[in-house]
Design a protein around this motif. Structure first.
Motif, PDB file in Angstrom:
ATOM      1  N   GLY A 121       0.825  -1.214   0.000  1.00 57.43           N
ATOM      2  CA  GLY A 121       0.000   0.000   0.000  1.00 57.43           C
ATOM      3  C   GLY A 121       0.860   1.265   0.000  1.00 57.43           C
ATOM      4  O   GLY A 121       0.413   2.330  -0.440  1.00 57.43           O
ATOM      5  N   ILE A 168       0.921   2.976  -3.188  1.00 59.53           N
ATOM      6  CA  ILE A 168      -0.285   3.774  -3.468  1.00 59.53           C
ATOM      7  C   ILE A 168      -0.182   5.117  -2.732  1.00 59.53           C
ATOM      8  O   ILE A 168      -0.555   6.171  -3.258  1.00 59.53           O
ATOM      9  CB  ILE A 168      -1.553   2.992  -3.046  1.00 59.53           C
ATOM     10  CG1 ILE A 168      -1.623   1.646  -3.792  1.00 59.53           C
ATOM     11  CG2 ILE A 168      -2.814   3.821  -3.274  1.00 59.53           C
ATOM     12  CD1 ILE A 168      -1.703   1.764  -5.312  1.00 59.53           C
ATOM     13  N   GLN A 169       0.360   5.072  -1.529  1.00 59.08           N
ATOM     14  CA  GLN A 169       0.608   6.331  -0.795  1.00 59.08           C
ATOM     15  C   GLN A 169       1.540   7.241  -1.595  1.00 59.08           C
ATOM     16  O   GLN A 169       1.369   8.450  -1.636  1.00 59.08           O
ATOM     17  CB  GLN A 169       1.250   6.057   0.575  1.00 59.08           C
ATOM     18  CG  GLN A 169       0.318   5.425   1.580  1.00 59.08           C
ATOM     19  CD  GLN A 169       1.065   4.872   2.789  1.00 59.08           C
ATOM     20  OE1 GLN A 169       2.250   5.131   2.989  1.00 59.08           O
ATOM     21  NE2 GLN A 169       0.371   4.094   3.591  1.00 59.08           N
ATOM     22  N   ARG A 199      -0.192   8.967  -4.290  1.00 59.00           N
ATOM     23  CA  ARG A 199      -1.031  10.026  -3.741  1.00 59.00           C
ATOM     24  C   ARG A 199      -0.192  11.212  -3.239  1.00 59.00           C
ATOM     25  O   ARG A 199      -0.409  12.352  -3.645  1.00 59.00           O
ATOM     26  CB  ARG A 199      -1.872   9.454  -2.586  1.00 59.00           C
ATOM     27  CG  ARG A 199      -2.924  10.389  -2.039  1.00 59.00           C
ATOM     28  CD  ARG A 199      -3.485   9.866  -0.730  1.00 59.00           C
ATOM     29  NE  ARG A 199      -2.411   9.717   0.267  1.00 59.00           N
ATOM     30  CZ  ARG A 199      -2.521   9.025   1.392  1.00 59.00           C
ATOM     31  NH1 ARG A 199      -3.632   8.398   1.680  1.00 59.00           N
ATOM     32  NH2 ARG A 199      -1.506   8.941   2.237  1.00 59.00           N
ATOM     33  N   ALA A 224      -6.382   6.843  -1.749  1.00 59.93           N
ATOM     34  CA  ALA A 224      -5.936   5.488  -2.123  1.00 59.93           C
ATOM     35  C   ALA A 224      -7.007   4.801  -2.977  1.00 59.93           C
ATOM     36  O   ALA A 224      -6.687   4.114  -3.957  1.00 59.93           O
ATOM     37  CB  ALA A 224      -5.637   4.678  -0.874  1.00 59.93           C
ATOM     38  N   SER A 280      -7.182   4.955  -6.861  1.00 57.80           N
ATOM     39  CA  SER A 280      -6.292   4.159  -7.712  1.00 57.80           C
ATOM     40  C   SER A 280      -7.119   3.192  -8.559  1.00 57.80           C
ATOM     41  O   SER A 280      -6.807   2.961  -9.724  1.00 57.80           O
ATOM     42  CB  SER A 280      -5.266   3.407  -6.859  1.00 57.80           C
ATOM     43  OG  SER A 280      -5.928   2.537  -5.964  1.00 57.80           O
ATOM     44  N   ALA A 339      -5.834  -2.334   1.705  1.00 59.69           N
ATOM     45  CA  ALA A 339      -5.896  -2.344   0.243  1.00 59.69           C
ATOM     46  C   ALA A 339      -6.711  -3.514  -0.304  1.00 59.69           C
ATOM     47  O   ALA A 339      -6.964  -3.583  -1.508  1.00 59.69           O
ATOM     48  CB  ALA A 339      -4.485  -2.355  -0.337  1.00 59.69           C
TER      49      ALA A 339
END
Ligand code: ADP
Length: 497
Positions: free
Chosen positions: A308, A311-312, A315, A324, A327, A410
């Motif tokens: 994850g 994904i951070q 962002r 998040a 995505s 996630a």
């Protein structure tokens, strides 16, 4: 008939309390965040008193929100961030130093020197672990060696050492009980996971006096009772388990070969390997899953450092998405990654590459590449890294994994799980309750108090919210996996010049 069972989930960034109904539904949940302390680059600490006060605040608030009475609560299960250490005065309960957190790298040089002296093999044989500052032993040694007077006090029997579970048990029982469970002990690097005893040779190696160690008990066991002076009731503390192992239990992965993945900041894969430890040649960790009903169960564990977190980064770093969950929205706008591979090797790569010098890589870019392809490839990297660990587990155990149970933040991403199922060629199954960690602690406590009568009864609670079935061809799987491996390979050996 008691109505509820309570789980305390003491994590790295927050202390939570969940009261579950017997059918596993959440009746009340309270979460209290607490500050991270970074005294130096690479050092991470927590204030043990803040851990305790946020945990007790979460406990009382969760109970009050429910509007019930204490005699409706069957008992307490504790699950916790693993490896983090606290040393405190046995009489007064005052910590001698902040908690040194699992993420802290202050003992990296010390561990390197032990490795150079050839201790890695011995440590692996006894504890199932890799010689790394991640585990507790070198952190305990650091406190004993660096905080004035602590070693002398420890040798006189005046100091207790514990992982966070022990710290909470001690405080909840008003200082009466100094104990831990097998799963937490197995992360200290001081516990022999075959003989199930603290290992004298390792204690000597790390120069840690035996007097400071907690008693070790099964994960489902009555550890003691809460001191009524604390919140007005005397409840049994009946379950204790490290967070990842508790999640495996909460997912009802009770049988050999069953597996779960928690998609959080990093990803943690644990496979139940039954009643005998399986030692890994390929860099996985062997750990105690839990002790239950006179038996000890083991697991193989593999982790993905950046899951994850990637994904951070989309962002907060690239600002390609606002949240998040976005995505999935952007990734869905394209049918595939357009040949792009993102390797989120922000701090090196773990299994099966094991290269601390690997760095993040985006490869396969053409003029047709859009933001959506990059986002999609980042999501896919979470699935590829998971698949890499699962293939390794299958190779090491000879077990053919049938399906993957998932949880963690996630796991709410449908595109990720759909891709995961396809890249594995195996079903991916998301349960209704993704609070597996707390649920596992509650189940272990419920079994010790008689709130639950058997594993079968617990299994009946588990409801699937959605199963993602694979539908792509073997050829698709192979060619995608090959492209990922090529991409991952290009990320290796970057930082070392
Ligand atoms: P942790 O316990 O490690 O803090 P959580 O289980 O709370 O992690 O999950 C949070 C992580 O999951 C974050 O890194 C976040 O970027 C990622 N995440 C949360 N929701 C989604 C989503 N819908 N899609 C992809 N990643 C997500």
């Amino acid at each position: 008939m008691k109505k509820y069972i309570m789980a305390l989930d003491q994590g790295t960034t927050s202390s939570r309390c969940i009261l579950f109904e017997k059918n596993g539904n959440i009746a009340s949940l309270v979460q209290r965040e607490f500050p991270q302390i970074f005294p130096k680059e690479g050092w991470v600490e927590h204030d043990p008193m803040t851990i305790w006060s946020t945990q007790i605040a979460a406990l009382t608030e969760a109970f009050l929100k429910l509007g019930t009475t204490w005699d409706e609560v069957a008992g307490i299960g504790i699950t916790n961030q693993r490896e983090t250490v606290v040393l405190w005065d046995r009489k007064t309960g005052i910590p001698v130093y902040n908690a040194i957190v699992w993420q802290c790298r202050r003992t990296a040089d010390y561990c390197k020197s032990l490795e150079k002296e050839g201790y890695a093999k011995l440590i692996k044989e006894k504890t199932g672990l890799l010689l790394d500052p991640y585990f507790s032993a070198s952190k305990v040694a650091w406190i004993l060696n660096n905080v004035d007077g602590v070693r002398e006090r420890a040798e006189r029997g005046e100091i207790c050492f514990g992982t966070i579970d022990s710290w909470l048990i001690y405080n909840l029982t008003g200082g009466k009980v100094h104990a831990t469970d097998y799963s937490n002990a197995s992360r200290t690097m001081l516990f022999n996971i075959t003989s199930l005893t603290w290992d004298k040779e390792l204690l000597k190696l790390f120069n840690i006096p035996e007097e400071i160690l907690p008693e070790v008990y099964p994960s489902s066991h009555i550890y003691g009772y809460t001191d009524p002076k604390i919140f007005g009731a005397s409840l049994p503390i009946a379950g204790v388990c490290g967070d990842q192992q508790a999640a495996l239990f909460g997912q009802c992965r009770f049988c050999e070969g069953e597996l779960k993945n928690t998609y959080g900041t990093g990803a943690f894969l644990l496979m139940n390997t039954g009643e005998a430890p399986k030692f890994s040649e390929l860099g996985l960790i062997t750990t105690i899953a839990w002790g239950l009903a006179g038996k000890v169960y083991y697991a193989l564990e593999g982790s993905v450092f950046a899951c994850g977190a990637a994904i951070q980064w989309l962002r907060d770093g690239l600002k390609l998405i606002d949240s998040a969950a976005d995505s999935e929205y952007y990734a869905k706008k394209v049918k595939d990654s357009g040949g792009v591979v993102v390797v989120p090797a922000f701090a090196g790569l773990g299994a099966p590459w094991w290269d601390p010098y690997a760095r993040g890589t985006i490869i396969g870019i053409t003029r047709a590449t859009t933001k959506n392809h990059i986002i999609r490839a980042t999501l896919e990297s979470m699935a590829y890294q998971t698949a890499d660990v699962i293939y390794l587990m299958e190779t090491e155990t000879g077990i053919n994994v049938k399906e993957l149970a998932v949880d963690g933040g996630a796991s709410s991403n449908n595109l990720l799980l759909d891709f995961q199922a396809n890249i594995l060629g195996k079903p991916v199954e998301r349960p209704e309750c993704i609070e597996s960690t707390a649920l596992g602690a509650a189940y272990l406590a419920g079994l010790a108090t008689g709130y639950y009568s058997s594993l079968d009864e617990i299994k009946k609670n588990r409801k699937t919210e959605k199963t993602f079935e694979p539908y792509e061809t073997e050829e698709w799987r192979k060619s995608n996996m090959l492209r990922w491996r090529k991409g991952a390979h290009r990320s290796l050996d970057w930082e070392k010049f």
